[in-house]
Every structure is written in C-alpha cells, then in structure tokens.
Design a protein around this motif. Sequence first.
Motif, PDB file in Angstrom:
ATOM      1  N   ILE A 101       0.870  -1.170   0.000  1.00  0.00           N
ATOM      2  CA  ILE A 101       0.000   0.000   0.000  1.00  0.00           C
ATOM      3  C   ILE A 101       0.911   1.225   0.000  1.00  0.00           C
ATOM      4  N   LEU A 102       0.795   2.023  -1.040  1.00  0.00           N
ATOM      5  CA  LEU A 102       1.571   3.255  -1.140  1.00  0.00           C
ATOM      6  C   LEU A 102       0.877   4.329  -0.318  1.00  0.00           C
ATOM      7  N   ILE A 103       1.659   5.030   0.465  1.00  0.00           N
ATOM      8  CA  ILE A 103       1.128   6.050   1.354  1.00  0.00           C
ATOM      9  C   ILE A 103       1.887   7.349   1.099  1.00  0.00           C
ATOM     10  N   GLU A 104       1.135   8.418   0.909  1.00  0.00           N
ATOM     11  CA  GLU A 104       1.722   9.747   0.796  1.00  0.00           C
ATOM     12  C   GLU A 104       1.352  10.528   2.047  1.00  0.00           C
ATOM     13  N   ALA A 105       2.365  11.025   2.728  1.00  0.00           N
ATOM     14  CA  ALA A 105       2.139  11.847   3.919  1.00  0.00           C
ATOM     15  C   ALA A 105       2.802  13.190   3.673  1.00  0.00           C
ATOM     16  N   GLU A 106       2.078  14.252   4.008  1.00  0.00           N
ATOM     17  CA  GLU A 106       2.592  15.588   3.756  1.00  0.00           C
ATOM     18  C   GLU A 106       3.994  15.756   4.347  1.00  0.00           C
ATOM     19  N   ASP A 107       4.896  16.304   3.544  1.00  0.00           N
ATOM     20  CA  ASP A 107       6.280  16.506   3.951  1.00  0.00           C
ATOM     21  C   ASP A 107       6.352  17.648   4.971  1.00  0.00           C
ATOM     22  N   PRO A 108       6.863  17.372   6.183  1.00  0.00           N
ATOM     23  CA  PRO A 108       6.937  18.415   7.210  1.00  0.00           C
ATOM     24  C   PRO A 108       7.757  19.634   6.786  1.00  0.00           C
ATOM     25  N   ASP A 109       8.719  19.450   5.890  1.00  0.00           N
ATOM     26  CA  ASP A 109       9.562  20.577   5.474  1.00  0.00           C
ATOM     27  C   ASP A 109       8.763  21.678   4.786  1.00  0.00           C
ATOM     28  N   ASP A 131       9.726   4.109   4.726  1.00  0.00           N
ATOM     29  CA  ASP A 131      10.031   5.307   3.954  1.00  0.00           C
ATOM     30  C   ASP A 131      10.747   4.865   2.681  1.00  0.00           C
ATOM     31  N   SER A 132      10.255   5.309   1.529  1.00  0.00           N
ATOM     32  CA  SER A 132      10.828   4.897   0.254  1.00  0.00           C
ATOM     33  C   SER A 132      12.124   5.630  -0.077  1.00  0.00           C
ATOM     34  N   GLY A 133      12.372   6.746   0.613  1.00  0.00           N
ATOM     35  CA  GLY A 133      13.516   7.576   0.264  1.00  0.00           C
ATOM     36  C   GLY A 133      13.187   8.586  -0.825  1.00  0.00           C
ATOM     37  N   TRP A 134      11.897   8.687  -1.162  1.00  0.00           N
ATOM     38  CA  TRP A 134      11.445   9.618  -2.199  1.00  0.00           C
ATOM     39  C   TRP A 134      10.399  10.562  -1.634  1.00  0.00           C
ATOM     40  N   LYS A 135      10.388  11.776  -2.175  1.00  0.00           N
ATOM     41  CA  LYS A 135       9.281  12.684  -1.892  1.00  0.00           C
ATOM     42  C   LYS A 135       8.728  13.145  -3.229  1.00  0.00           C
ATOM     43  N   GLY A 136       7.429  13.378  -3.225  1.00  0.00           N
ATOM     44  CA  GLY A 136       6.762  13.747  -4.465  1.00  0.00           C
ATOM     45  C   GLY A 136       6.155  15.136  -4.379  1.00  0.00           C
ATOM     46  N   LEU A 137       6.179  15.803  -5.499  1.00  0.00           N
ATOM     47  CA  LEU A 137       5.452  17.055  -5.657  1.00  0.00           C
ATOM     48  C   LEU A 137       4.243  16.707  -6.508  1.00  0.00           C
ATOM     49  N   TRP A 142       3.869  18.900  -1.467  1.00  0.00           N
ATOM     50  CA  TRP A 142       4.984  17.974  -1.227  1.00  0.00           C
ATOM     51  C   TRP A 142       4.568  16.862  -0.270  1.00  0.00           C
ATOM     52  N   TYR A 143       4.868  15.627  -0.659  1.00  0.00           N
ATOM     53  CA  TYR A 143       4.563  14.452   0.152  1.00  0.00           C
ATOM     54  C   TYR A 143       5.803  13.579   0.291  1.00  0.00           C
ATOM     55  N   ARG A 144       5.882  12.857   1.403  1.00  0.00           N
ATOM     56  CA  ARG A 144       6.854  11.774   1.553  1.00  0.00           C
ATOM     57  C   ARG A 144       6.149  10.497   1.143  1.00  0.00           C
ATOM     58  N   LEU A 145       6.852   9.615   0.459  1.00  0.00           N
ATOM     59  CA  LEU A 145       6.272   8.380  -0.077  1.00  0.00           C
ATOM     60  C   LEU A 145       6.713   7.186   0.771  1.00  0.00           C
ATOM     61  N   PHE A 146       5.722   6.431   1.253  1.00  0.00           N
ATOM     62  CA  PHE A 146       5.953   5.246   2.068  1.00  0.00           C
ATOM     63  C   PHE A 146       5.289   4.036   1.433  1.00  0.00           C
TER      64      PHE A 146
END
Length: 184
Positions: A101-109, A131-137, A142-146
Amino acid sequence: MEQKILTPEEIGLVYQNHMIRDFPPEERKPLQSIQALVRRGIYTGIGWFDGGKLKGYAFLADIHGPAVLLDYFAVCPDGRGQGAGSRLLAEMAQGYAPRGILIEAEDPDSAPDKELAQKRLRFYDRCGARDSGWKGLIFDVWYRLFCLGGNLSGEETREASLQIYQAMLPPEFFPQKVAYFPVK
C-alpha cells in the motif's frame, strides 16, 4: 467494525460530510474526478461502520500492479486517539497482501502545520510503513512516499506510484503535476 465498499452515492456523502473537514482544499480531488475514477474501475472507497455509523474511510487507487495507492485515509473525530487508525490500516494491509500500500504523507519541510505533518509520519512509521527515500510534488503539494506491506524497494515504490498516477491522470496533466525527488 464492519467494512464495506462504498457506492458512488456513499462516496459523495463521505466527501461532502467528512473529506471536506478532514483534508485541506489543496489536497482534495474534486468529487467529479473521484467518481470518474470509480466508474473507470481503478478507484474504490471503503467505509468502516459501527452500528451503521461511519467510523473511518479510505479511498484507494488500484491498477492491479504491485501496490495500491492509499489516496485518502481518515478516522472520524469520535474515534481518533483510540487506536482505530492503526487497526484499520493493518486490516487494509492484510486485505491487499502480498501487494504493498503506497502512502503519501505531507512533507513536514513544506507543510503549513509542521507538527501535524510530523505526527502523521510517526503514525505511519508505528504502523510499519517503510520510507521509500522519495518525496513527491503532487499537484503542488509535497509528500513523503511510504510503502506498507509488500516487498518493494524504494525505487519500485516510486515506479508503482508513477504508474498509478499515469493511469489516473489525463496525459497532459501527468508530467506537469507529478514528480518525485530523492530525499536528502
């Protein structure tokens, strides 16, 4: 709790009565877009009910690849802070196993509420998401990808997400609205 696939009408009710409260406007797809994805057979709404009352919901995109995208997930306010979110996420992970299950969580930065964004990251970490080591726009947010469950590498997680977005979006939007970058 009873789990149920939501009808298009129920999705509309959840959107109007819950999503508008639970997700900021910049993170919400228009209801018409969600219902079009449901009609195409690549999007599903799930509701969890207790005594006929909605306790939580999830909207997922599924193109039958190595993973599904958890597009929206929320526990209703009267059930928050009681472990319901962890239980429902574990139930979903089991239901979609062996896929991830791919999860996008808002990037705190870049989040307007950094503390809330950090809290969400800790929640997904406690639930076993990697944590996938990727963030997406994605559409200017901006999201962190898990990834929860499955056996996908960070790169495979990013590729699975790109494939899902490519299936969901019109070709003219995809390259302009979806991009991933390594987390530094």
